[in-house]
Design an enzyme around this catalytic site. Structure first.
Site, PDB file in Angstrom:
ATOM      1  N   ASP A 133       0.853  -1.195   0.000  1.00  0.00           N
ATOM      2  CA  ASP A 133       0.000   0.000   0.000  1.00  0.00           C
ATOM      3  C   ASP A 133       0.886   1.241   0.000  1.00  0.00           C
ATOM      4  O   ASP A 133       2.082   1.177   0.340  1.00  0.00           O
ATOM      5  CB  ASP A 133      -0.946   0.007   1.195  1.00  0.00           C
ATOM      6  CG  ASP A 133      -0.217  -0.040   2.531  1.00  0.00           C
ATOM      7  OD1 ASP A 133       0.749  -0.836   2.651  1.00  0.00           O
ATOM      8  OD2 ASP A 133      -0.586   0.699   3.462  1.00  0.00           O
ATOM      9  N   GLU A 198      -0.163  -1.047   5.717  1.00  0.00           N
ATOM     10  CA  GLU A 198       0.902  -0.513   6.572  1.00  0.00           C
ATOM     11  C   GLU A 198       0.760   0.985   6.782  1.00  0.00           C
ATOM     12  O   GLU A 198       0.943   1.492   7.892  1.00  0.00           O
ATOM     13  CB  GLU A 198       2.268  -0.831   5.937  1.00  0.00           C
ATOM     14  CG  GLU A 198       3.455  -0.572   6.866  1.00  0.00           C
ATOM     15  CD  GLU A 198       4.031   0.838   6.758  1.00  0.00           C
ATOM     16  OE1 GLU A 198       4.855   1.202   7.608  1.00  0.00           O
ATOM     17  OE2 GLU A 198       3.656   1.585   5.826  1.00  0.00           O
TER      18      GLU A 198
END
Length: 506
Positions: A133, A198
């Site tokens: 991400d 994250e």
């Protein structure tokens, strides 16, 4: 002596010397295999860059809670799972269900990938952690190119996620695929933990690690994270520690409504005045934290550590210029690095409830909340720091004899992390860096907080190492994020060399 006999004796002596060297020498792995791997990576570097381009093109933004972006995240995780299956890995995409947002909206949480390749009990098992991400990015925010179109300019690969963290994840995959393509046995067993949240707090990851402690992680010997940067543009680094973080809110309240300063100014204990006094009592102009006892738990500086700081390359003038500041609080490289990495710091972040718009508004806020945080270092503990902060602020507030109410809360408590640099994987990484880059690495810490390192260390209880690939100027989270082609390709070689070195040392 018979000439024929002499030749046999010489041949036997040469064989014995070679055998002795292979048994006792700490030199690099079989040069032939390493050379073949490096040649393969060089020859296929354009393919590796093309794959990175495909991955950067996925707008896997986990920060903005939008249905379209969550679908992009799901697509990104599926792409990674397919790539790992292509390598022959067994892949489990762990479903984490949905995320309930404060506004009542429900969004799918991208799965966490648990994958494994090889289970030879004679080989060490290395687990690689990465995330796919990214932070939000829009061209109009100051990007020179489309953030989701990987663009190469002068050897720099610009694109959101190029260095944080899609490039390093792919570099590890490149290293694995090199052995596969050469039809060579992988020197180590490989496991992958790859997440897609994250940047939004690693939703569900800690719980999954604890759940899988005696299953997926039971055979893991070493854990590698490649989610930070070097300290310089050309010299590689190994990271062995990060600071923790305790985040605080201090609220001062008189009433729910604001006051007119003409009507009430001069007859009240104003909440803002109380709050400014409280915040001003936390740290002095030299950066020294004024909370009693806060330094008591800080690990003492050893002579060995002092030498490590001295060996690190840092151009202070260039660092100051690139940071765009007039001067730092300290004058030497060692002092600056120590205060960034191995001493705590306190930062004041903002005030809620105060008037911060343009113009002149003569208001007395009825209640205000100050926000500050303390970066923690070994061997500080969040629960002890919380008590010290509350006691200090209550003491300062009581001396003001204010009629207002004060409340202090710690909203985040993340412990610092430090590794044992004498572990085999640190030695293997040092050797691999010498092989690929021809230099010793800078042994560095990170002043920020990377919670997953401490989670892995506490839960799995195995050696954790950070092996960064990106240069200091890569601009993670910023506009024009990039990874240099050189870092990406040589980083792929570094991981391949690391596998071989670790197999030797294990």
């Amino acid at each position: 002596m018979d000439p024929k006999l002499g030749r046999v004796a010489s041949s036997l002596l040469a064989s014995l010397l070679l055998l002795e060297r292979s048994m006792f020498s700490p030199s690099s792995p079989p040069a032939g295999l390493l050379e073949k791997a490096f040649q393969y990576i060089d020859l296929h570097q354009n393919e590796f860059v093309e794959t990175l381009k495909e991955w950067v093109a996925v707008e896997s933004d986990s920060v903005q809670p939008l249905p379209r972006l969550r679908q992009e995240l799901l697509r990104m995780m599926a792409l990674a799972a397919a790539e790992l299956r292509r390598l022959g890995a067994s892949v489990d995409s762990v479903d984490l269900g949905d995320q309930q947002l404060p506004n009542g909206q429900t969004l799918p949480i991208p799965p966490i990938i648990l994958a494994e390749l090889g289970n030879d009990p004679k080989k060490p098992t290395v687990c690689f952690y990465g995330h796919l991400d990214v932070q939000p990015a829009r061209k109009e925010d100051g990007w020179l190119t489309d953030p989701y179109t990987l663009t190469e300019v002068d050897g720099k690969l610009y694109g959101r996620g190029a260095t944080d963290n899609k490039g390093p994840v792919l570099a590890w995959i490149n290293a694995v695929s090199t052995f596969r393509s050469l039809e060579e046995d992988l020197p180590v067993n490989i496991k992958f933990v790859i997440e897609g949240m994250e940047e939004a707090g690693s939703v569900g990851l800690e719980e999954l690690v604890r759940k899988e402690k005696d299953q997926f992680f039971s055979s893991v010997d070493y854990i590698v994270i490649s989610d930070n940067l070097w300290l310089s543009q050309r010299k590689p680094a190994l990271t062995y520690g990060t600071r923790g973080n305790s985040y605080f809110r201090v609220e001062v309240k008189c009433r729910d409504q604001d006051f007119h300063s003409g009507t009430f100014g001069g007859v009240l204990n104003e909440p803002m005045a109380d709050l400014v006094a409280l915040l001003g009592s936390l740290v002095d102009s030299s950066g020294h934290i004024l909370i009693p006892g806060i330094y008591d738990q800080v690990a003492p500086l050893t002579e060995e550590e002092r030498k490590m700081y001295k060996a690190i390359h840092l151009d202070l003038e260039e660092y100051r210029r690139s940071s765009r500041v007039k001067r730092f609080l300290f004058d030497t490289k060692e002092e600056i690095l120590m205060h960034l990495w191995r001493y705590p710091s306190l930062s004041i972040h903002g005030i809620e409830g105060a008037f911060d718009e343009p113009g002149a508004k003569t208001v007395i806020p009825g209640q205000v909340t100050g926000k500050f945080s303390i970066r923690l270092v070994p061997h500080m503990d969040t629960s002890v720091v919380e008590k010290q902060v509350k006691q200090h602020l209550e003491n300062i507030f009581s001396k003001r004899n204010s009629s207002n109410q004060m409340a202090v809360s710690m909203t985040l408590g993340l412990q610092p992390w430090i590794a044992n640099i004498k572990d085999n994987q640190y030695l293997a990484a040092k050797r691999a860096i010498r092989t690929v880059f021809g230099t010793e690495p800078d042994m560095i810490r990170d002043g920020s907080t990377i919670p997953i390192a401490r989670i892995f260390q506490d839960t799995v209880q195995k050696s954790v190492m950070m092996l960064p690939l990106g240069a200091v100027d890569d601009g993670e989270h910023a506009q024009n994020e990039k990874i240099n082609r050189w870092n990406y390709i040589e980083g792929s070689k570094l991981f391949a060399a690391f596998f071989l070195e670790l197999a030797k040392l294990h």
